[in-house]
Write a protein that holds these residues in place. Sequence first.
Motif, mmCIF file in Angstrom:
data_model
loop_
_atom_site.group_PDB
_atom_site.id
_atom_site.type_symbol
_atom_site.label_atom_id
_atom_site.label_comp_id
_atom_site.label_asym_id
_atom_site.label_seq_id
_atom_site.Cartn_x
_atom_site.Cartn_y
_atom_site.Cartn_z
ATOM 1 N N SER A 67 59.369 44.214 38.097
ATOM 2 C CA SER A 67 58.631 42.468 38.941
ATOM 3 C C SER A 67 60.291 42.443 39.953
ATOM 4 C CB SER A 67 58.316 41.265 37.326
ATOM 5 O OG SER A 67 58.396 40.227 38.153
ATOM 6 N N PHE A 68 61.131 42.015 38.732
ATOM 7 C CA PHE A 68 62.183 42.490 40.071
ATOM 8 C C PHE A 68 61.842 42.896 41.395
ATOM 9 C CE2 PHE A 68 67.063 43.410 41.434
ATOM 10 C CZ PHE A 68 67.482 41.731 41.303
ATOM 11 N N HIS A 81 61.393 44.762 46.715
ATOM 12 C CA HIS A 81 60.650 45.822 47.587
ATOM 13 C C HIS A 81 59.260 44.475 48.699
ATOM 14 C CE1 HIS A 81 61.570 49.839 47.406
ATOM 15 N NE2 HIS A 81 61.907 48.913 45.654
ATOM 16 N N ARG A 82 58.719 43.598 48.452
ATOM 17 C CA ARG A 82 58.076 43.053 49.012
ATOM 18 C C ARG A 82 58.450 42.355 50.174
ATOM 19 N NH1 ARG A 82 56.098 40.293 45.290
ATOM 20 N NH2 ARG A 82 57.466 38.060 45.550
ATOM 21 N N ILE A 83 59.559 41.232 49.740
ATOM 22 C CA ILE A 83 60.511 40.896 50.712
ATOM 23 C C ILE A 83 60.824 42.048 52.285
ATOM 24 C CG2 ILE A 83 62.273 39.261 50.836
ATOM 25 C CD1 ILE A 83 61.605 38.241 48.744
ATOM 26 N N ASP A 114 57.794 46.926 55.571
ATOM 27 C CA ASP A 114 57.505 47.380 56.800
ATOM 28 C C ASP A 114 57.922 49.001 57.035
ATOM 29 O OD1 ASP A 114 56.557 45.085 57.543
ATOM 30 O OD2 ASP A 114 57.970 44.099 58.911
ATOM 31 N N CYS A 115 58.969 49.392 56.015
ATOM 32 C CA CYS A 115 59.329 50.376 55.789
ATOM 33 C C CYS A 115 58.408 51.864 55.933
ATOM 34 C CB CYS A 115 60.278 50.936 55.064
ATOM 35 S SG CYS A 115 62.290 49.746 54.550
ATOM 36 N N ALA A 116 58.061 52.642 56.085
ATOM 37 C CA ALA A 116 57.517 53.895 56.017
ATOM 38 C C ALA A 116 57.563 54.223 54.786
ATOM 39 C CB ALA A 116 58.119 55.259 57.283
ATOM 40 N N PRO A 117 56.851 55.027 53.436
ATOM 41 C CA PRO A 117 56.616 55.189 52.488
ATOM 42 C C PRO A 117 58.057 55.857 52.477
ATOM 43 C CG PRO A 117 54.515 55.576 53.116
ATOM 44 C CD PRO A 117 55.108 55.031 54.489
#
Length: 149
Positions: free
Chosen positions: A92-93, A98-100, A104-107
């Motif tokens: 979860s951490f 990653h959500r914050i 916007d980064c490419a995979p």
Amino acid sequence: MEPSRASWLKAGLVLFVAAQILPTISACERGYYREMIDDFCLTKFRLDMAALDRRLWCSWPQTMEIYEDVTNCTFQIAIRMDCFWPNQVVDSFFTDIHRIYFHDCAPTGRLLHDPPVSILAPFIGGPVLVTLLMTALVVWRSKRTEGVL
């Protein structure tokens, strides 16, 4: 008196069940563990990311050390708090991180940019040239009527 085979099986079954149950009742307090990694790991991660130019957040070579530090931090706190690692709290951490920071980064983790002109020009110029040549060939061939029955 030597234990019978049935008593060995019972003892083995008890140990197996205990091995399945005991990890779920470990000394790890998940709420406190999350609070600790937020206080120590996330705070340092935010400072390190703030020191990095925002345009470089998606550059893996630039963020690799920061990411390794936050990963190691969550691991070290888990060891000290008698928590298993990785666990649901860590998942979860990192999902929150990653959500914050990396949404916007490419995979692949690479910065997206246009290819150089030396590569792009043949891919654009080639089809345009073939289209013009085929159009000229069709027009030239349609004007020549000799040999048609």
